[in-house]
Motif scaffolding. Structure first.
Motif, PDB file in Angstrom:
ATOM      1  N   LEU A  86       0.849  -1.202   0.000  1.00 54.55           N
ATOM      2  CA  LEU A  86       0.000   0.000   0.000  1.00 54.55           C
ATOM      3  C   LEU A  86       0.882   1.250   0.000  1.00 54.55           C
ATOM      4  N   GLY A  87       1.882   1.264   0.883  1.00 56.23           N
ATOM      5  CA  GLY A  87       2.748   2.427   1.009  1.00 56.23           C
ATOM      6  C   GLY A  87       3.534   2.723  -0.251  1.00 56.23           C
ATOM      7  N   ILE A  88       4.180   1.711  -0.837  1.00 62.41           N
ATOM      8  CA  ILE A  88       5.002   1.953  -2.030  1.00 62.41           C
ATOM      9  C   ILE A  88       4.133   2.299  -3.235  1.00 62.41           C
ATOM     10  N   SER A  89       2.924   1.725  -3.315  1.00 64.15           N
ATOM     11  CA  SER A  89       2.030   2.000  -4.447  1.00 64.15           C
ATOM     12  C   SER A  89       1.625   3.468  -4.474  1.00 64.15           C
ATOM     13  N   MET A 142       7.812  -7.117   2.542  1.00 65.00           N
ATOM     14  CA  MET A 142       7.374  -6.071   3.467  1.00 65.00           C
ATOM     15  C   MET A 142       8.501  -5.071   3.702  1.00 65.00           C
ATOM     16  N   ASN A 143       9.705  -5.563   3.928  1.00 64.23           N
ATOM     17  CA  ASN A 143      10.840  -4.690   4.201  1.00 64.23           C
ATOM     18  C   ASN A 143      11.372  -4.017   2.927  1.00 64.23           C
ATOM     19  N   VAL A 144      11.424  -4.766   1.833  1.00 61.93           N
ATOM     20  CA  VAL A 144      11.922  -4.209   0.573  1.00 61.93           C
ATOM     21  C   VAL A 144      11.017  -3.070   0.095  1.00 61.93           C
ATOM     22  N   ALA A 145       9.697  -3.317   0.082  1.00 66.69           N
ATOM     23  CA  ALA A 145       8.753  -2.306  -0.401  1.00 66.69           C
ATOM     24  C   ALA A 145       8.781  -1.058   0.472  1.00 66.69           C
ATOM     25  N   ARG A 146       8.847  -1.257   1.786  1.00 63.46           N
ATOM     26  CA  ARG A 146       8.879  -0.105   2.685  1.00 63.46           C
ATOM     27  C   ARG A 146      10.178   0.699   2.482  1.00 63.46           C
ATOM     28  N   GLY A 147      11.279  -0.016   2.308  1.00 61.87           N
ATOM     29  CA  GLY A 147      12.552   0.662   2.085  1.00 61.87           C
ATOM     30  C   GLY A 147      12.554   1.466   0.803  1.00 61.87           C
ATOM     31  N   ILE A 148      12.017   0.890  -0.290  1.00 56.90           N
ATOM     32  CA  ILE A 148      11.971   1.600  -1.574  1.00 56.90           C
ATOM     33  C   ILE A 148      11.074   2.829  -1.468  1.00 56.90           C
ATOM     34  N   ALA A 149       9.943   2.693  -0.757  1.00 55.68           N
ATOM     35  CA  ALA A 149       9.034   3.832  -0.576  1.00 55.68           C
ATOM     36  C   ALA A 149       9.741   4.992   0.115  1.00 55.68           C
ATOM     37  N   ILE A 151      13.122   5.456   0.113  1.00 59.82           N
ATOM     38  CA  ILE A 151      14.244   5.909  -0.727  1.00 59.82           C
ATOM     39  C   ILE A 151      13.751   6.798  -1.862  1.00 59.82           C
ATOM     40  N   VAL A 152      12.673   6.353  -2.537  1.00 61.18           N
ATOM     41  CA  VAL A 152      12.183   7.060  -3.722  1.00 61.18           C
ATOM     42  C   VAL A 152      11.806   8.498  -3.409  1.00 61.18           C
ATOM     43  N   THR A 153      11.261   8.739  -2.236  1.00 63.09           N
ATOM     44  CA  THR A 153      10.768  10.079  -1.899  1.00 63.09           C
ATOM     45  C   THR A 153      11.606  10.761  -0.820  1.00 63.09           C
ATOM     46  N   ALA A 154      12.752  10.179  -0.488  1.00 63.10           N
ATOM     47  CA  ALA A 154      13.604  10.722   0.584  1.00 63.10           C
ATOM     48  C   ALA A 154      12.816  10.869   1.876  1.00 63.10           C
TER      49      ALA A 154
END
Length: 332
Positions: A86-89, A142-149, A151-154
């Motif tokens: 949900l967060g990364i989307s 869960m951890n990968v998606a949250r981390g990318i979310a 990183i992508v937006t600082a």
């Protein structure tokens, strides 16, 4: 023992069996009605139209997440990554729709696409890497998606979404929230999918006995990839509702939401052992959680105590599931 006594005993066993079936089928619904009745007595504001519509609106995000979560649970699996998906989307949607100014349609399509992709990857990791349990693959996601979310937006939130993006989570049809109407449409569609299609029956079969399903000719891996892809899709749709409500996307959105989604499924009668559960039971489970939270807020119960109460309800629901499984084994 006389013939009359035997007949009486058989009739008594039939009555008990009927009562067990009814309690298993309608138990969550009865529980919801009782909870509403108690809260109506304790708070005069609970049973008002405005508050009930507020409950419907509050339950929408969890109801959509729980609908997606139910499919992995039916296959005796679990998806711990729905909150992070949900967060990364919504964060990547924010980048495309707000930062890059590509418009609402592109943003919505990107949001749905990211959710589907993450869910598909969960299924691929589970089936192609032959991991022992989806707990591992979805925990990693869960951890990968949250981390990318992040990183992508600082780690910065994004606001100012187009009106079209906000529609589902923010608008009403009369007194009824559009988000809850979407929930009803999705649940009707999933009910048809699970009860009237071959793939729906395969999902139940895999949860009942994966090896037997494989031997009967079902492509288990293909069905599991579909199941986790749909779960990711539902997480993205829940994200659209969230963005509509707050007109903002933030990297930690959805944190812990997977727990409420799992709770809704189990309270609604789904089994961790797989093969048992209905969409309407899941909806009732989501409504029970929303009603409980809303009622406790109206009664000015502290947030910490609310968490304790909901935790007790979840433990009770799981214990009922365990008792139901024991009873089923004894009957066999």
């Amino acid at each position: 023992m006389s013939e009359i006594a035997l007949q009486e005993k058989e009739e008594e066993l039939k009555r008990k069996g009927t009562l067990k079936k009814l309690s298993s089928k309608f138990g969550p619904l009865i529980g919801l009605f009782l909870l509403c009745a108690i809260l109506s007595i304790l708070s005069e504001n609970f049973a008002t139209v405005n508050n009930l519509m507020n409950v419907a609106r509050q339950s929408s995000i969890n109801a959509i997440l729980a609908l997606g979560m139910m499919l992995p649970i039916l296959t005796s699996g679990i998806d711990l990554s729905v909150g992070s998906i949900l967060g990364i989307s919504i964060m990547i949607m924010g980048v495309f729709a707000v930062k890059m100014k590509l418009g609402a349609i592109v943003g919505i399509l990107v949001c749905i696409g990211v959710g589907l992709l993450c869910g598909w990857l969960n299924g691929i990791l589970l089936t192609k890497l032959k991991l022992p349990h989806p707990f591992i693959s979805t925990l990693g996601m869960m951890n990968v998606a949250r981390g990318i979310a992040l990183i992508v937006t600082a780690a910065a939130p994004i606001s100012g979404f187009p009106v079209a993006v906000q529609f589902v989570g923010n608008e009403f049809v009369g007194p009824i929230p559009v988000s809850f109407l979407l929930v009803l449409v999705l649940y009707i569609g999933f009910h048809y999918f699970l009860t009237k299609t071959a793939t729906g029956r395969y999902i139940y079969a895999i949860g009942g006995n994966k090896e037997a399903a494989r031997l009967s000719g079902i492509n288990v891996n293909k069905v599991l990839v579909l199941v986790y892809s749909i779960s990711g899709l539902m997480a993205a749709i829940a994200g659209l509702v969230l963005v509509g409500r707050v007109n903002s996307a933030f990297p930690l959105a959805g944190l812990g939401y997977e727990l409420d989604a799992i709770a809704a499924c189990i309270i609604g009668g789904a089994s961790f052992f797989g093969g048992v559960g209905t969409v309407w039971g899941t909806l009732i489970g989501a409504l029970i959680i929303a009603v409980l939270r809303n009622g406790l807020n109206l009664l000015n119960v502290p947030a910490d105590f609310q968490m304790t109460v909901i935790g007790i309800v979840i433990i009770a629901a799981v214990y009922v599931d365990v008792l139901r499984q024991r009873g089923a084994k004894k009957n066999k």
